[in-house]
Design a protein around this motif. Sequence first.
Motif, short mmCIF file in Angstrom:
data_model
loop_
_atom_site.label_atom_id
_atom_site.label_comp_id
_atom_site.label_asym_id
_atom_site.label_seq_id
_atom_site.Cartn_x
_atom_site.Cartn_y
_atom_site.Cartn_z
N ASP A 98 -3.98 8.04 -19.45
CA ASP A 98 -4.52 9.12 -18.69
C ASP A 98 -5.55 8.97 -17.91
N LEU A 99 -6.78 8.47 -18.71
CA LEU A 99 -7.96 7.92 -18.11
C LEU A 99 -7.95 7.15 -17.05
N VAL A 100 -7.08 6.02 -17.26
CA VAL A 100 -6.91 5.02 -16.17
C VAL A 100 -6.51 5.47 -15.08
N ARG A 101 -5.37 6.35 -15.16
CA ARG A 101 -4.79 6.71 -13.84
C ARG A 101 -5.59 7.70 -13.03
N ARG A 102 -6.91 8.02 -13.47
CA ARG A 102 -7.83 9.07 -12.80
C ARG A 102 -8.73 8.13 -12.31
N LEU A 103 -9.02 6.92 -12.64
CA LEU A 103 -10.28 6.14 -12.12
C LEU A 103 -9.86 5.60 -10.99
N TRP B 105 -5.80 0.98 -11.76
CA TRP B 105 -4.58 0.18 -12.17
C TRP B 105 -5.00 -1.37 -12.27
N ARG B 106 -6.20 -1.75 -11.98
CA ARG B 106 -6.68 -3.18 -12.19
C ARG B 106 -7.30 -3.41 -13.65
N LEU C 174 3.66 -1.30 -11.11
CA LEU C 174 2.84 -0.24 -11.59
C LEU C 174 3.80 0.87 -12.60
N GLY C 175 3.62 1.00 -13.71
CA GLY C 175 4.63 1.81 -14.57
C GLY C 175 4.14 3.44 -14.33
N PRO C 176 5.08 4.19 -14.98
CA PRO C 176 4.60 5.63 -15.07
C PRO C 176 3.17 5.97 -15.17
N GLU C 177 2.69 7.07 -14.74
CA GLU C 177 1.26 7.37 -14.52
C GLU C 177 0.49 6.59 -13.65
N ILE C 178 0.27 5.37 -14.07
CA ILE C 178 -0.29 4.56 -13.19
C ILE C 178 0.02 4.28 -11.93
N SER C 179 1.42 4.65 -11.53
CA SER C 179 2.11 4.62 -10.34
C SER C 179 1.38 5.47 -9.40
N GLN C 180 0.57 6.59 -9.95
CA GLN C 180 -0.20 7.40 -8.94
C GLN C 180 -1.05 6.64 -8.20
N HIS C 181 -1.57 5.36 -8.55
CA HIS C 181 -2.43 4.88 -7.66
C HIS C 181 -1.65 4.20 -6.44
N TRP C 182 -0.64 4.08 -6.16
CA TRP C 182 0.22 3.97 -4.95
C TRP C 182 -0.13 4.86 -3.83
N PHE C 183 -0.62 6.12 -4.35
CA PHE C 183 -0.91 7.25 -3.36
C PHE C 183 -2.37 7.54 -3.42
N ARG C 184 -3.08 6.84 -4.04
CA ARG C 184 -4.49 7.04 -3.98
C ARG C 184 -5.34 6.30 -2.92
N GLN C 185 -6.53 7.19 -2.45
CA GLN C 185 -7.17 6.52 -1.27
C GLN C 185 -8.18 5.39 -1.91
N THR C 186 -8.04 4.46 -1.29
CA THR C 186 -9.09 3.31 -1.73
C THR C 186 -9.83 2.38 -0.55
N VAL D 142 6.37 11.69 -10.86
CA VAL D 142 4.91 11.73 -11.49
C VAL D 142 3.95 12.15 -10.35
N ARG D 143 3.86 13.57 -10.36
CA ARG D 143 2.78 14.37 -9.58
C ARG D 143 2.71 13.91 -8.14
N THR D 144 3.97 13.42 -7.35
CA THR D 144 4.06 13.20 -5.98
C THR D 144 4.58 14.44 -4.94
N ARG D 145 4.73 15.57 -5.68
CA ARG D 145 5.66 16.53 -4.77
C ARG D 145 4.72 16.68 -3.41
N GLN D 146 3.47 16.53 -3.46
CA GLN D 146 2.85 16.87 -2.24
C GLN D 146 2.98 15.54 -1.18
N VAL D 147 3.13 14.33 -1.95
CA VAL D 147 3.13 13.22 -1.26
C VAL D 147 4.40 12.98 -0.32
#
Length: 322
Positions: free
Chosen positions: A161-166, A170-171, A247-259, A281-286
């Motif tokens: 959960d911490l890593v998905r927020r950083l 994913w790295r 990228l597995g579950p939760e970490i998959s959020q990084h597909w849609f994060r700005q970088t 996994v938290r993608t409704r808005q996407v």
Amino acid sequence: MIPPLAHFIWFGSELPWIFAFAVKTAALRGGFERVFFHHADHISPSPWWDDLLAFPGVQTSRISVPALLEETGAPGPALVDIYRELEPPAARANLVRAALLLIHGGVYLDTDTVTVASLEPLRRQAGVFCGAERLVFPGHLRWHRNPLGFGLAVGKSGLRDLVRRLPDGWRFFRRVEHLYPTAANNAVLATDRSHRFARDLLERVIRLPRWRRRLRYELGTTLLQQAVAEYDGEDLVVHEPGVFYPLGPEISQHWFRQTRRPRLREVLLPETRVVHWYASVRTRQVVARATPGWVRRNADTQLFSALALPILEEADRRNNHD
């Protein structure tokens, strides 16, 4: 050999672009002769739907699910009753998935996927295949709770959960992902026509107590994991996470994060053929925002758009050519 057919399933009257795009990627990159988009409901007209209807290699099919389940043979009537008890589309899709594979064979893909390379080599080497993902709580842990194992899983859940927020977390996860157990996921599942593995999945649904059929994941990943563990054939292949779940579950959020710079070459592994991005996994808005224009605007600052843009351009060229 597994037939060169792909199957997608859809429930509902609205088809967002990002899910139609999944079907196109399979037609463009998957090495299939035909890609079937099976829908149980009338789909409202939209640019995405009209475009999909005309896309080369894609065949849309309005299905009667009860009739499809009856066609499977002996389990059919019982499956129809179970189908009518189920309400969530994901639960219903678990029955339709196995029925389609039993009757037609081929490769089933969830609509929250992007196909990036041909699956032909995988079809040639197995009678059944699926992929493993990296989890915190695989099915066996939920039903056979070992206090030590469960405690470790809670700790791993907190770290994930911490890593998905950083930023670019994913790295870091790549350094510790070996600590997470793997288990089969059914977002990509393939069998030969009339294969006993597909029939076994349907029979397992019938044998489950009614209260368990209503639990989330029970008819999907949990049932598949049990079937894989107990299968006694030699033609089953469970592919490593990098093949379908880089990228597995939760970490998959990084597909849609700005970088600042999408490092797509580092995320996709040499063996990756499908990217499952986990719509749950938290993608409704996407899903609501995603369009071809959105992909083009974000291609330099987002992993998913960097992944999608060249396929989108390839699809445009295919449309113009045909």
